[in-house]
Design an enzyme around this catalytic site. Sequence first.
Site, PDB file in Angstrom:
ATOM      1  CD  GLU A   8       1.739 -12.170  13.796  1.00 19.69           C
ATOM      2  OE1 GLU A   8       2.033 -12.570  12.667  1.00 19.69           O
ATOM      3  OE2 GLU A   8       0.594 -12.272  14.274  1.00 19.69           O
ATOM      4  CG  ASP A 104      -1.271 -10.093  12.610  1.00 15.18           C
ATOM      5  OD1 ASP A 104      -1.152  -9.023  13.232  1.00 15.18           O
ATOM      6  OD2 ASP A 104      -0.657 -10.348  11.562  1.00 15.18           O
ATOM      7  CE1 TYR A 303      -3.893  -8.628  10.542  1.00 10.10           C
ATOM      8  CE2 TYR A 303      -5.805  -9.760   9.636  1.00 10.10           C
ATOM      9  CZ  TYR A 303      -4.513  -9.784  10.131  1.00 10.10           C
ATOM     10  OH  TYR A 303      -3.860 -10.976  10.223  1.00 10.10           O
TER      11      TYR A 303
END
Length: 717
Positions: A8, A104, A303
């Site tokens: 990403e 992601d 994350y």
Amino acid sequence: MKSLVLAEKPSVGKDIARVLGCRPAGNGYMEGPKHIVTWALGHLVTLADPEEYDKAFQKWDINHLPIMPDNLRLTVIPQTSKQYKTVKDLLLRKDVTGIIIATDAGREGELVARWIIEKAKCNKPIKRLWISSVTDKAIKDGFAALKDGKLYIGLADSAKARAEADWLVGINATRCLTTKFNSPLSCGRVQTPTLAIIAKREEEIRAFVPRPYYGITADGGNFKLNWAEGRCFDKAKAEATLGKLQTQGVVAEVTKTTKRKYPPKLYDLTELQRDASKRFGYSPKDTLGIMQRLYEEHKVLTYPRTDSRYISSDIVPTLPDRLKACMVPPYNKSAAHILRSPIRPNPNYVDNAKVSDHHAIIPTEQTVNIRDLNDKERKIYDLVITRFLSVFYPPFEYEQLGIKVKISGEEFTAKGRVIISQGYQAVYTDIDEDEDPIESQTLPSFKRGDRITVKGFRLTEGKTAPPAPFNEATLLSAMESPAKYMETKDKALTTTLEQTGGLGTVATRADIIEKLYDNFLIEKKGKDIFSTSKGRQLLTLVPAELKSPSLTANWEQQLQCISTGKQNKNIFLKDIRKYTQALISEIKTSTHIFRHDNLTTTKCPDCGMFMLQVAGKKGEMLVCQDRECNARVNVSLQIRSKCPHCYKFLKIVGEGEKRKVVCPCGYKENYASFEKRKKEERGAMSKREVQSFIDGQKKEQPKNNPFGALKGMKFDK
């Protein structure tokens, strides 16, 4: 033959490339023996604007609405078109036999990749990399356990359905409101209910009528007793009771109860944003940005965009390495203490059923170098690590003591506690914010029948308080749990809102709040958030359903079914089209009127119309009322320097040589002398720094200007 890995962001792509042994091979990608790694820059592809279907739609005309093409098209974002071409060429390279999606791991990340692949018309086999951190170990483990891309078709369909539904409703409703009421009015299924929640709280505050209440405290010497009546709304009764009290009392009851307070759960993003707002005054967007750096650049936290406060059982074997990674002062003693014994996981932080796409935010196995972190990064890192360490400790344990004393026929009570074990609170250096000073007092040892002498009594007074205005921390809580703001008895919808995390997602709430600021629908007064006149008027103009969290609950209920294959996305979108038609019809036939009540006598320097004064998040400005004009003038800019008299934050008003530094208390200072004084006092506010701040504010203004997005468009008056 090679696999193309699509990340990403460049930072993540380059980390993956390094682990896979890829080297720079061209602008925008890296290549190795078995893999080519490239990346998006966020979204490279998005849904086309209405004018790409028909040039007539360049003119915002209410008669064109609703705009509902049979099939919504994808278009390349101009600013990132160069990178898209690179990715497309790589996707279609003959030696590329498969694609590995490494965006992601979530609904929006899936959308980023699927749209690029769809736009490039690539039909090669897809694998999925699903990881929660970007350490070398996590990347290696992820590539060793790649998933079949077919498993995520439902997730991709739900992402596409969400995006198309938001386009159909958002584009049409915004254009309809703007042209109908001749003012730039933005609405959406998340931002409008959020605005409604703020306005509803303001109504509750305005309607609230405070009631005086009374109480009595007794001074026992080294402890306090309270009248068991609690809040008494009858002053005469309280005064009569006070008048009859004698100084002698008898202990009627003594209680001792052992209590435990368990460690707070691990952080998800919303809880972290709440705490950062309370503790440090960081906006939700600031906190997300800091977390993103700790995840991507420093690689010391996992994350950030997670809505889970638990970890799954497969993470448990990695916990010792994660504890070792954060074994630096001031965490080393606590981490070492935990590692002395085998880790015995418990349901307070390990629960597979409560982990969705990602587990809670915890440290990675990569050793942290505290010196590499700036002040803000250290503060957020500290919150996460302290919370992480605390879950391995036993509960805070104490003995709750209570006595009831009869004095002149009236009952008085006192509570206190004796700490048995600090437990997890040994990890925290600050005071427990939830601690009640009355309940934590130390009581003398009493038994039933003991007589005590009271030194004196005092009548206490207070007033019932209205609910507090929202701040960014409490607004996040309301967005996460908006069920009480829903005017529905449908338990299935309220349950869905709870299960799906409420209004917006952990990844989008910060942007939703910023969007409300940028469109001048809300404003900040101190730390509190209030709706503006424009915001309140907007709520009278939009249809009722668009203001309710029920709409989001209903959508999310169906999107969940799409992601699990229980519902077809086309059926969902067919219903959205019907809803959009009804929505636009209701707005078109509305009899409401929109009025600017922030009109000034200052004329626009470009077109001569009177300008509107608007309050942004960091200051005030004048903007032209003509929606086709982009003129704006600074009125004031908030700065971080404090007034030398009252210590409130100062503002810079005016422009150029006429700039002044002012305070609400009346303090004024010429900007040049202020600059000189600050430089002499502490050297912290140099001319370059102040000018840099002002330049930064000016750069942000086009985004904050509600008319900027409409510049160059033609309208039917």
